[in-house]
Write an enzyme that holds these catalytic residues in place. Sequence first.
Site, PDB file in Angstrom:
ATOM      1  N   ARG A 109       0.836  -1.211   0.000  1.00 21.42           N
ATOM      2  CA  ARG A 109       0.000   0.000   0.000  1.00 21.42           C
ATOM      3  C   ARG A 109       0.867   1.257   0.000  1.00 21.42           C
ATOM      4  O   ARG A 109       1.911   1.312   0.643  1.00 21.42           O
ATOM      5  CB  ARG A 109      -0.966  -0.025   1.181  1.00 21.42           C
ATOM      6  CG  ARG A 109      -1.903  -1.206   1.115  1.00 21.42           C
ATOM      7  CD  ARG A 109      -2.885  -1.226   2.254  1.00 21.42           C
ATOM      8  NE  ARG A 109      -3.835  -0.115   2.175  1.00 21.42           N
ATOM      9  CZ  ARG A 109      -4.823   0.073   3.049  1.00 21.42           C
ATOM     10  NH1 ARG A 109      -4.970  -0.775   4.066  1.00 21.42           N
ATOM     11  NH2 ARG A 109      -5.650   1.080   2.922  1.00 21.42           N
ATOM     12  N   GLN A 157      -5.857   9.557   4.974  1.00 18.38           N
ATOM     13  CA  GLN A 157      -4.995   9.293   6.130  1.00 18.38           C
ATOM     14  C   GLN A 157      -3.699  10.103   6.074  1.00 18.38           C
ATOM     15  O   GLN A 157      -3.117  10.407   7.120  1.00 18.38           O
ATOM     16  CB  GLN A 157      -4.690   7.802   6.233  1.00 18.38           C
ATOM     17  CG  GLN A 157      -5.896   6.973   6.655  1.00 18.38           C
ATOM     18  CD  GLN A 157      -5.588   5.496   6.697  1.00 18.38           C
ATOM     19  OE1 GLN A 157      -4.465   5.063   6.453  1.00 18.38           O
ATOM     20  NE2 GLN A 157      -6.596   4.696   7.007  1.00 18.38           N
ATOM     21  N   SER A 182     -12.311  11.056   0.658  1.00 16.24           N
ATOM     22  CA  SER A 182     -12.856  10.641   1.967  1.00 16.24           C
ATOM     23  C   SER A 182     -12.857  11.790   2.975  1.00 16.24           C
ATOM     24  O   SER A 182     -12.382  11.659   4.109  1.00 16.24           O
ATOM     25  CB  SER A 182     -12.074   9.440   2.519  1.00 16.24           C
ATOM     26  OG  SER A 182     -12.116   8.356   1.619  1.00 16.24           O
ATOM     27  N   ASP A 297     -15.425   3.150   1.902  1.00 18.64           N
ATOM     28  CA  ASP A 297     -15.284   1.884   2.628  1.00 18.64           C
ATOM     29  C   ASP A 297     -16.563   1.061   2.595  1.00 18.64           C
ATOM     30  O   ASP A 297     -16.531  -0.151   2.847  1.00 18.64           O
ATOM     31  CB  ASP A 297     -14.865   2.134   4.080  1.00 18.64           C
ATOM     32  CG  ASP A 297     -13.355   2.265   4.230  1.00 18.64           C
ATOM     33  OD1 ASP A 297     -12.634   1.994   3.249  1.00 18.64           O
ATOM     34  OD2 ASP A 297     -12.894   2.644   5.326  1.00 18.64           O
ATOM     35  N   LYS A 324      -6.601  -0.220  -1.345  1.00 16.27           N
ATOM     36  CA  LYS A 324      -6.899  -0.589   0.036  1.00 16.27           C
ATOM     37  C   LYS A 324      -6.183  -1.907   0.350  1.00 16.27           C
ATOM     38  O   LYS A 324      -5.141  -2.210  -0.229  1.00 16.27           O
ATOM     39  CB  LYS A 324      -8.418  -0.706   0.218  1.00 16.27           C
ATOM     40  CG  LYS A 324      -9.172   0.606  -0.005  1.00 16.27           C
ATOM     41  CD  LYS A 324      -8.947   1.585   1.111  1.00 16.27           C
ATOM     42  CE  LYS A 324      -9.826   2.803   0.979  1.00 16.27           C
ATOM     43  NZ  LYS A 324      -9.714   3.727   2.140  1.00 16.27           N
ATOM     44  N   ARG A 328     -10.268  -3.426  -4.120  1.00 16.71           N
ATOM     45  CA  ARG A 328     -11.623  -3.822  -3.725  1.00 16.71           C
ATOM     46  C   ARG A 328     -12.606  -3.750  -4.898  1.00 16.71           C
ATOM     47  O   ARG A 328     -13.546  -4.546  -4.969  1.00 16.71           O
ATOM     48  CB  ARG A 328     -12.113  -2.930  -2.582  1.00 16.71           C
ATOM     49  CG  ARG A 328     -11.485  -3.278  -1.255  1.00 16.71           C
ATOM     50  CD  ARG A 328     -11.991  -2.413  -0.127  1.00 16.71           C
ATOM     51  NE  ARG A 328     -11.361  -2.831   1.131  1.00 16.71           N
ATOM     52  CZ  ARG A 328     -11.284  -2.073   2.208  1.00 16.71           C
ATOM     53  NH1 ARG A 328     -11.795  -0.839   2.183  1.00 16.71           N
ATOM     54  NH2 ARG A 328     -10.695  -2.515   3.299  1.00 16.71           N
ATOM     55  N   ARG A 371     -13.236  -6.524   4.580  1.00 19.80           N
ATOM     56  CA  ARG A 371     -14.469  -5.923   4.062  1.00 19.80           C
ATOM     57  C   ARG A 371     -15.093  -6.776   2.953  1.00 19.80           C
ATOM     58  O   ARG A 371     -16.316  -6.753   2.773  1.00 19.80           O
ATOM     59  CB  ARG A 371     -14.225  -4.499   3.592  1.00 19.80           C
ATOM     60  CG  ARG A 371     -13.724  -3.586   4.703  1.00 19.80           C
ATOM     61  CD  ARG A 371     -14.246  -2.177   4.640  1.00 19.80           C
ATOM     62  NE  ARG A 371     -13.707  -1.381   5.741  1.00 19.80           N
ATOM     63  CZ  ARG A 371     -14.207  -1.366   6.975  1.00 19.80           C
ATOM     64  NH1 ARG A 371     -15.273  -2.093   7.260  1.00 19.80           N
ATOM     65  NH2 ARG A 371     -13.659  -0.626   7.917  1.00 19.80           N
ATOM     66  N   LYS A 396      -9.197  -8.345  11.671  1.00 20.11           N
ATOM     67  CA  LYS A 396      -8.588  -7.023  11.490  1.00 20.11           C
ATOM     68  C   LYS A 396      -9.421  -5.931  12.153  1.00 20.11           C
ATOM     69  O   LYS A 396      -8.875  -5.002  12.755  1.00 20.11           O
ATOM     70  CB  LYS A 396      -8.436  -6.741   9.996  1.00 20.11           C
ATOM     71  CG  LYS A 396      -7.824  -5.383   9.654  1.00 20.11           C
ATOM     72  CD  LYS A 396      -7.680  -5.231   8.149  1.00 20.11           C
ATOM     73  CE  LYS A 396      -7.188  -3.855   7.754  1.00 20.11           C
ATOM     74  NZ  LYS A 396      -5.789  -3.608   8.158  1.00 20.11           N
TER      75      LYS A 396
END
Length: 416
Positions: A109, A157, A182, A297, A324, A328, A371, A396
């Site tokens: 990542r 982030q 986000s 998410d 991610k 995803r 997820r 997780k």
Amino acid sequence: MPVVSIPGSKSITARALFLAAAADGVTTLVRPLRSDDTEGFAEGLVRLGYRVGRTRDAWQVDGRPQGPSVSEADVYCRDGATTARFLPTLAAAGHGTYRFDASAQMRRRPLLPLTRALRDLGVDVRHEEAEGHHPLTVRASGVEGGEVVLDAGQSSQYLTALLLLGPLTRKGLRIRVTDLVSVPYVEITIAMMRAFGVEVAREDDVFVVPPGGYRATRYAIEPDASTASYFFAAAAVTPGAEVTVPGLGARALQGDLGFVDVLRRMGAEVSVRPDGTTVRGTGVLRGLTVNMRDISDTMPTLAAIAPFADGPVRIEDVANTRVKECDRLEACAENLRRLGVEVSTGPDWIEIRPGVPSGSGTEITTHGDHRIVMSFAVTGLRVPGISFDDPGCVRKTFPGFHEAFAELRSGLGDDR
């Protein structure tokens, strides 16, 4: 009417651990999430010399505004993106040499926009192998502060890490953001910083963070809205079913609660009260086009129930979901196709046609992503025979997910 107790928010727990470690005094965190990610974050703080006392319902952290108490440390961040991005930033405010590594999944990542910004602020950050990825070493001597430019188009982030660092710098920070994804997660950060005594100002695309540090406090962690999305979706796809999540209501910090507005648009009945949120399935699930940039998410949750809509479901502006725990967007497409569903994808979108999935004997490829498992568990309410190649990766964020979802299924009258 099932009432579901959702564990504490992962995002809020991680931010609260950083803030508690940086604050002047002892902070008590009430009902923090206990999962692999958050335990990894807490263990990382211990490796850096912070005292973290953990009981079942509360954690206490002795803050050190001056940074880690040890001059050398080797920190393993496991699979946690917040751990891998926030802890090196916290360490930069101290004085010493700190090495950070992570799992193979986390090593893939990206991190470069954040490390570039830290370097621009004078922090000695060195990637040991691939540039912009773990492992990395921070040779810290405090941070002067000043102005910095940041691209947060891959992950908010990066911005959160710098915002949290700001009060620990000598001059404060002015962060000019060229792109941002986000946004609600950044709003969580700013609200939590306020609770720890710091007010962030925003001037268009510039965030201004004053120096001066944080004050310790007692902070309650609200339930995780991303995790709640699976239970709300379960109600939406089950005619007459109703699910209530207490403690996650109109005053919630997390933008991912906005997922219930998507369910409302699709035909579910939704009630958001100060003390909780309820979703009721009406037997109607309409197709729609929705921009999920700010609640990405929950994209897999929507993708997993999309085949049951009466028209196509198109999810747009979710390019960041490709970086991610796995890609995803493609993981959802791959698994839906294996269930016989017609799916199209593009760089930042996925479109799912209505259909009747066939799950008998189908094993969902999870790519180790919690997820993906939790989302397709919802699909399994309508499609018998689904299994997972790695069901345990839910540890997780929600180690007890399968037990909680089985209880919900029983409460909805489905004992498969």
